[in-house]
Design an enzyme around this catalytic site. Structure first.
Site, PDB file in Angstrom:
ATOM      1  N   GLU A 286      12.049  55.707  70.207  1.00  0.00           N
ATOM      2  CA  GLU A 286      10.870  54.996  69.696  1.00  0.00           C
ATOM      3  C   GLU A 286      10.261  54.143  70.806  1.00  0.00           C
ATOM      4  OE1 GLU A 286       9.981  51.567  66.285  1.00  0.00           O
ATOM      5  OE2 GLU A 286      12.007  51.976  67.004  1.00  0.00           O
ATOM      6  N   LYS A 348       4.345  56.326  62.039  1.00  0.00           N
ATOM      7  CA  LYS A 348       5.228  55.593  61.147  1.00  0.00           C
ATOM      8  C   LYS A 348       4.409  55.006  60.004  1.00  0.00           C
ATOM      9  CE  LYS A 348       8.872  52.089  61.174  1.00  0.00           C
ATOM     10  NZ  LYS A 348       9.548  51.041  61.965  1.00  0.00           N
ATOM     11  N   CYS A 398      12.750  54.827  63.267  1.00  0.00           N
ATOM     12  CA  CYS A 398      13.579  53.633  63.108  1.00  0.00           C
ATOM     13  C   CYS A 398      13.842  53.272  61.653  1.00  0.00           C
ATOM     14  CB  CYS A 398      12.947  52.461  63.857  1.00  0.00           C
ATOM     15  SG  CYS A 398      14.107  51.091  64.140  1.00  0.00           S
TER      16      CYS A 398
END
Length: 527
Positions: A286, A348, A398
């Site tokens: 990430e 995300k 994440c």
């Protein structure tokens, strides 16, 4: 032993019980990775349930019972996520005392759900005049599970260290493809309640104790035997040929990552690691590139794309994408021959409060912590997977790895549309914010649960760990040491098929909880 324990529990004052719950809740941290002593999760909860089942003159009031559950949850969460202090003090710049207060406020608030469950149980027990067995085996586990469910989604959710995560290596893991981690929370509570029920009957006549012992024994045997049996079922099957993957772990220290003097070092590091050797799939962590796309050198991404086109490799690169103006996203970009000049992109969508979006009224807190790139825009929850050879790779970034129902919903949407479903899951993360703490093995354990739920392998590419390959069944077959620079190379087989959990998500478990409460009402005085 049971009778001795029950005698102690029944004689404790409320203050002593409150202290006991702080100890029992705090010990829960050892039921999760890296210690993995999963029986602690059941035993500690059984202590709380034993106190909640006290009746007669020894019974606690409704408020006292709620406070006991709150103390248990507060100690459980505080001990388990204490690594948040590292991000707040070392990298956020908060004074130690203020960071501790912030952590305790968070865990205190999250523990209110458990207190509400205990309060409701006490109220229902009096209102419906519930028998001890109905209370323990039907109502108590259901309300406890609903409290954990609230923590998954209420106020965007914080489902770290749900009780079910302790069981990635226990017999209960067999239930994960059917009812998910939330269902394991219920089974954990059911086992704890069965033990507590036996303790509650220890002061009764020998006939009643023997009856409760048989019922509790049957519950435990059936639950464990069912888990073992379910582990023999292959819910998914191999798809196509394995792909060769390279997972990059740069080990860039967090205090250097966004430092202007070290930005070029990170760009050079990942440029060299990406181009070191071809593979079917090469993945960075990430935000491996610590700049927005609009700030990168003009030829940086094009050089990577040229390598992808010439080598036949598929690259997945973590970077903040700038779409102009104040529109930013935490994304991965995919480059390969299949996509040509139009890169694959995944944004995300489940953002972290404070780290990626600022809740109303808390901008002062983000300024105090000096969090870079503190607010992102979001994409929709349903996004396409990336084609890599004969496989479909579905990324999550994440914190999204914590929300199994959202990953299941993406797979279900592909299935419902009649499209091929993703065959490999991919998590890219940066846990350098939390140093060398329990956050790294705990997050790996969370990924293992996603594999158990979906029957698909999971690739993890992280900055400091745990970079790993997890195969169906939840086994980690390859892993880099944490806090080291390295490249993990492996062959990974994709899988296809639908587990019951993908089809039902958490709603199947919620339905079971509603049915359990209704059944408890019907049988309230008959058991």
């Amino acid at each position: 032993m049971i009778k001795s324990l029950a005698s102690v529990l029944s004689s404790l004052s409320w203050r002593s019980s409150f202290l006991l719950m702080l100890v029992a809740g705090g010990l829960n941290v050892f039921s999760f990775a890296p210690v993995n002593c999963w029986p602690l999760q059941i035993i500690s909860l059984a202590l709380l349930f034993g106190l909640m089942l006290r009746d007669g003159h020894a019974a606690f009031t409704r408020r006292q019972t709620a406070w006991l559950a709150w103390a248990y949850g507060f100690a459980w969460l505080t001990a388990s996520v204490s690594w948040l202090l590292i991000a707040m003090t070392v990298f956020g710049g908060l004074p130690g005392l203020l960071a501790v207060v912030a952590l305790m406020l968070l865990t205190a608030a999250l523990s209110i759900y458990l207190a509400a469950a205990a309060y409701s149980l006490h109220w229902l027990r009096q209102r419906w005049q519930l028998s001890g067995m109905v209370t323990a085996l039907l109502i108590m586990p259901a309300l406890w599970t609903v409290a954990e469910w609230l923590r998954i989604w209420l106020l965007t959710g914080f489902p770290w260290v749900l009780s079910g995560y302790a069981h990635t290596d226990s017999p209960l893991a067999g239930y994960a493809p059917v009812i998910g981690v939330l269902g394991l929370c219920w089974l954990n509570a059911l086992l704890a309640a069965a033990i507590a029920l036996l303790c509650s009957a220890s002061g009764s006549g020998s006939g009643r104790f023997a009856y409760y012992a048989k019922v509790s024994g049957v519950v435990c045997v059936v639950v464990f035997a069912g888990g073992w049996a379910l582990q023999t079922i292959a819910w998914t099957r191999p798809l196509g040929q394995p792909i060769q993957v390279r997972l990059l772990q740069g080990n860039v220290q967090q205090d250097m990552k966004f430092d202007q003097d070290h930005l070029n070092e990170s760009l050079t590091l990942y440029h060299d690691m990406l181009l070191a050797a071809p593979a079917d799939l090469i993945v960075t962590p990430e935000t491996a590139l610590p700049m927005l796309t609009s700030q990168l050198p003009s030829d940086y991404l094009s050089l990577l794309d040229n390598f992808a086109q010439s080598s036949g490799s598929a690259l997945v690169i973590g970077v903040g994408v700038h779409d102009g103006g104040d529109k930013y996203s935490n994304s991965v970009l995919g480059m390969s021959r299949l996509y040509g000049s139009q890169a694959y992109r995944y944004d995300k969508h489940h953002l972290v409060p404070f780290g990626e979006f600022i809740p109303p009224g808390f901008r002062w807190f983000v300024k105090a912590m000096a969090i870079p790139m503190g607010e992102f825009s979001t994409a929709g929850p349903i996004q396409p997977a990336m084609k890599v050879g004969g496989q479909l790779v579905m990324p999550n970034i994440c914190y999204e790895d914590l929300f199994g129902e959202e990953i299941a919903a993406q797979l279900l949407s592909q299935y419902a549309a009649g499209d091929p479903t993703a065959s490999i899951l991919l998590n890219v993360s940066n846990l350098a914010w939390y140093g060398d703490s329990f956050a790294i093995p705990q997050h790996l354990q969370i990924s293992r649960m996603r594999v158990l739920e979906t029957g698909r392998p999971m690739l993890r590419a992280t900055n400091t760990g745990a970079t790993a390959v997890i195969v169906p069944g939840g086994k980690v077959v390859a892993q880099l040491p944490a806090n080291t620079k390295g490249v993990l190379t492996a062959k990974v087989q994709g899988y296809q098929g639908m587990t019951p959990y993908i089809l039902l998500g958490n709603w199947g478990v919620i339905g079971l909880m509603v049915l359990s409460v209704l059944l408890g009402f019907v049988l309230r005085r008959k058991m």
